[in-house]
Design a protein around this motif. Structure first.
Motif, mmCIF file in Angstrom:
data_model
loop_
_atom_site.group_PDB
_atom_site.id
_atom_site.type_symbol
_atom_site.label_atom_id
_atom_site.label_comp_id
_atom_site.label_asym_id
_atom_site.label_seq_id
_atom_site.Cartn_x
_atom_site.Cartn_y
_atom_site.Cartn_z
ATOM 1 N N GLU A 1 -22.154 91.174 -3.835
ATOM 2 C CA GLU A 1 -23.130 90.365 -4.558
ATOM 3 C C GLU A 1 -23.435 90.924 -5.938
ATOM 4 O O GLU A 1 -23.872 90.198 -6.838
ATOM 5 N N LEU A 2 -23.202 92.238 -6.123
ATOM 6 C CA LEU A 2 -23.414 92.847 -7.430
ATOM 7 C C LEU A 2 -22.230 92.634 -8.363
ATOM 8 O O LEU A 2 -22.378 92.648 -9.583
ATOM 9 N N ALA A 3 -21.044 92.434 -7.785
ATOM 10 C CA ALA A 3 -19.825 92.352 -8.588
ATOM 11 C C ALA A 3 -19.414 90.930 -8.916
ATOM 12 O O ALA A 3 -18.619 90.729 -9.842
ATOM 13 N N LEU A 4 -19.921 89.935 -8.189
ATOM 14 C CA LEU A 4 -19.425 88.566 -8.360
ATOM 15 C C LEU A 4 -19.707 88.029 -9.760
ATOM 16 O O LEU A 4 -18.793 87.575 -10.466
ATOM 17 N N LEU A 5 -20.949 88.059 -10.180
ATOM 18 C CA LEU A 5 -21.289 87.478 -11.484
ATOM 19 C C LEU A 5 -20.674 88.243 -12.647
ATOM 20 O O LEU A 5 -20.134 87.616 -13.576
ATOM 21 N N PRO A 6 -20.689 89.601 -12.687
ATOM 22 C CA PRO A 6 -19.983 90.290 -13.783
ATOM 23 C C PRO A 6 -18.493 89.988 -13.816
ATOM 24 O O PRO A 6 -17.896 89.896 -14.903
ATOM 25 N N ALA A 7 -17.860 89.813 -12.640
ATOM 26 C CA ALA A 7 -16.414 89.550 -12.608
ATOM 27 C C ALA A 7 -16.089 88.189 -13.207
ATOM 28 O O ALA A 7 -15.185 88.064 -14.044
ATOM 29 N N VAL A 8 -16.804 87.158 -12.813
ATOM 30 C CA VAL A 8 -16.510 85.818 -13.333
ATOM 31 C C VAL A 8 -16.931 85.715 -14.803
ATOM 32 O O VAL A 8 -16.283 85.003 -15.588
ATOM 33 N N LEU A 9 -17.984 86.429 -15.193
ATOM 34 C CA LEU A 9 -18.389 86.406 -16.600
ATOM 35 C C LEU A 9 -17.348 87.099 -17.471
ATOM 36 O O LEU A 9 -17.043 86.629 -18.582
ATOM 37 N N LEU A 10 -16.794 88.200 -16.996
ATOM 38 C CA LEU A 10 -15.737 88.885 -17.725
ATOM 39 C C LEU A 10 -14.538 87.971 -17.925
ATOM 40 O O LEU A 10 -14.000 87.853 -19.046
ATOM 41 N N ALA A 11 -14.110 87.299 -16.873
ATOM 42 C CA ALA A 11 -12.965 86.389 -16.986
ATOM 43 C C ALA A 11 -13.272 85.211 -17.899
ATOM 44 O O ALA A 11 -12.430 84.811 -18.719
ATOM 45 N N GLY A 12 -14.470 84.645 -17.779
ATOM 46 C CA GLY A 12 -14.824 83.502 -18.619
ATOM 47 C C GLY A 12 -14.889 83.865 -20.088
ATOM 48 O O GLY A 12 -14.436 83.087 -20.957
ATOM 49 N N LEU A 13 -15.427 85.030 -20.424
ATOM 50 C CA LEU A 13 -15.514 85.436 -21.828
ATOM 51 C C LEU A 13 -14.133 85.733 -22.408
ATOM 52 O O LEU A 13 -13.879 85.465 -23.588
ATOM 53 N N ILE A 14 -13.238 86.277 -21.594
ATOM 54 C CA ILE A 14 -11.873 86.493 -22.080
ATOM 55 C C ILE A 14 -11.196 85.156 -22.380
ATOM 56 O O ILE A 14 -10.513 84.995 -23.401
ATOM 57 N N GLY A 15 -11.373 84.173 -21.483
ATOM 58 C CA GLY A 15 -10.804 82.855 -21.740
ATOM 59 C C GLY A 15 -11.396 82.189 -22.968
ATOM 60 O O GLY A 15 -10.683 81.532 -23.746
ATOM 61 N N PHE A 16 -12.686 82.364 -23.176
ATOM 62 C CA PHE A 16 -13.324 81.777 -24.360
ATOM 63 C C PHE A 16 -12.900 82.490 -25.632
ATOM 64 O O PHE A 16 -12.782 81.866 -26.700
ATOM 65 N N LEU A 17 -12.654 83.808 -25.539
ATOM 66 C CA LEU A 17 -12.273 84.576 -26.722
ATOM 67 C C LEU A 17 -10.935 84.132 -27.288
ATOM 68 O O LEU A 17 -10.670 84.299 -28.486
ATOM 69 N N LEU A 18 -10.083 83.560 -26.448
ATOM 70 C CA LEU A 18 -8.790 83.072 -26.939
ATOM 71 C C LEU A 18 -8.957 81.989 -27.998
ATOM 72 O O LEU A 18 -8.093 81.813 -28.865
ATOM 73 N N HIS A 19 -10.054 81.252 -27.953
ATOM 74 C CA HIS A 19 -10.312 80.184 -28.926
ATOM 75 C C HIS A 19 -11.460 80.518 -29.876
ATOM 76 O O HIS A 19 -11.721 79.761 -30.805
ATOM 77 N N ASN A 20 -12.133 81.632 -29.628
ATOM 78 C CA ASN A 20 -13.246 82.036 -30.479
ATOM 79 C C ASN A 20 -12.854 83.135 -31.460
ATOM 80 O O ASN A 20 -13.674 83.539 -32.280
ATOM 81 N N TRP A 21 -11.614 83.608 -31.380
ATOM 82 C CA TRP A 21 -11.171 84.635 -32.324
ATOM 83 C C TRP A 21 -10.995 84.023 -33.710
ATOM 84 O O TRP A 21 -10.724 82.839 -33.849
#
Length: 394
Positions: free
Chosen positions: A174-194
């Protein structure tokens, strides 16, 4: 901890965010909006709003699905509370992107969302009050990083990786779920936010990111065993965001500017004045965050003594003092004080003189002059005037 149950929602968040961000980017390119110069503010606001919504939808959908499928284990209620609070502040940011809201209203909504997340997570009264204060302040600090292409996504992804490592030390899903999905989502967004970015997080994405990071840190702190130095280690993970907020508040206080009004005085603006490029700014702040996150994670895991947490904090304080020496408030063009033009002194007109008799040439100051200041040819001895003839000598 079910590692596969954490990886699967992360992959889903990455895929959803990339697909949605690509669609928004195509829309921005076709309409000629986004970062194009001369774009209408209304269209640019829509693009920013949709950019932040891609992170919210990707991360929120993946985290909610993972929690419903049991990836959060026994902490599904806590994850639900964090997602509910993050969704509230994301909706607040979405409205703020379209129509700016007042500071008291935004602070009240963020406080209510943090209180909801804390109550559903089962915090004690004292820990709940402290957690609400931390969530509200850290959320706003991370939201202030959205001042340059790729900065918020880079720093947020590095911070989420540190929180994920701290959760992995405890082995609690329960401690790792939200940081894990947030990490993946920000990496995906960074591909178009660079840089050059066509979409930006806006208030919607920045508030959501800040709330998810700060609330996850608060949840990890409360769930940490007593031997963990979480009260010292976890704030170090937000060193960059806290340093930027401190820099802004100190610089505005020194020049008596409004504390809550954007004045172009963040870390990114000052680095740009030092000729650091936009991608270089994102990389530099990402490295700064990576050093702080590495130290904080090692302190939390017990590998380093808690005193080592003072190293990145002291370095951040020195960086703030150095950045304060860079001028941030420059008068706009045309407002500089100009010296009034001095009028040329007027020469009094020459007194009228009586015409010289025929056959005599004028002398001294009474000699006639042309428009260019050259003397006229004296009349010939016969007395006939020499009309229109001027001397060619300089």
């Amino acid at each position: 901890m079910n590692v596969l149950g954490i990886i699967a929602p992360g992959v889903a968040a990455l895929f959803i965010t990339v697909v949605l961000a690509k669609g928004v980017r195509r829309t921005a390119l076709r309409s000629g909006t986004g970062r194009e110069p001369g774009a209408r503010p209304s269209r640019a606001g829509v693009v920013r709003r949709l950019g932040g919504a891609t992170v919210v939808l990707g991360v929120g959908t993946a985290a909610a699905a993972g929690s419903a499928l049991g990836a959060a284990g026994d902490g599904g209620r806590a994850v639900t509370g964090l997602l509910a609070g993050a969704g509230i502040v994301a909706a607040l940011g979405l409205v703020h992107d379209v129509r700016p809201l007042g500071v008291p209203l935004r602070a009240a909504v963020q406080t209510g969302a943090a209180t909801l997340a804390v109550c559903l997570a089962g915090f004690s009264p004292v820990a709940g009050v402290l957690a609400v204060i931390w969530i509200v302040l850290a959320t706003q600090a991370f939201a202030l990083l959205d001042t340059s292409d790729g900065v918020l996504a880079t720093v947020g992804a590095v911070t989420a990786a540190g929180l994920l490592a701290c959760a992995a030390v405890e082995g609690r899903a329960e401690l790792a779920l939200l940081p894990a999905v947030l990490l993946a989502g920000l990496i995906g967004f960074l591909l178009h936010n660079w840089h050059p970015a066509r979409i930006r997080p806006g208030a919607c994405g920045s508030l959501f990111t800040g709330f998810a990071l700060s609330s996850s840190g608060a949840l990890i702190h409360v769930a940490a065993p007593s031997e963990r130095a979480s009260v010292v280690a976890l704030p170090v993970l937000a060193a960059v965001a806290l340093a930027d907020a401190a820099l802004v508040l100190i610089s505005r206080r020194r020049v008596s500017r409004p504390l809550l009004q954007d004045c172009g005085d963040h870390i990114t603006h000052r680095l740009r004045r030092l000729r650091v490029t936009v991608p270089g700014t994102a990389v530099l702040l990402g490295l700064w965050a990576a050093v702080a996150v590495a130290v904080g994670t090692l302190v939390y895991a017990g590998v380093l003594h808690p005193a080592f947490a003072l190293v990145p904090l002291a370095g951040s304080a020195l960086a703030v003092l150095a950045l304060l020496r860079i001028p941030a408030y420059v008068a706009p063009p045309g407002t500089a004080t100009r010296r009034p033009a001095t009028a040329a002194p007027r020469t009094p007109p020459a007194p009228p003189t009586s015409p010289a008799p025929a056959g005599t040439a004028p002398r001294g100051a009474d000699a006639a002059r042309t428009a260019t200041g050259r003397p006229t040819v004296p009349p010939p001895p016969t007395g006939r005037p020499a009309v229109g003839l001027t001397a060619d000598r300089g």
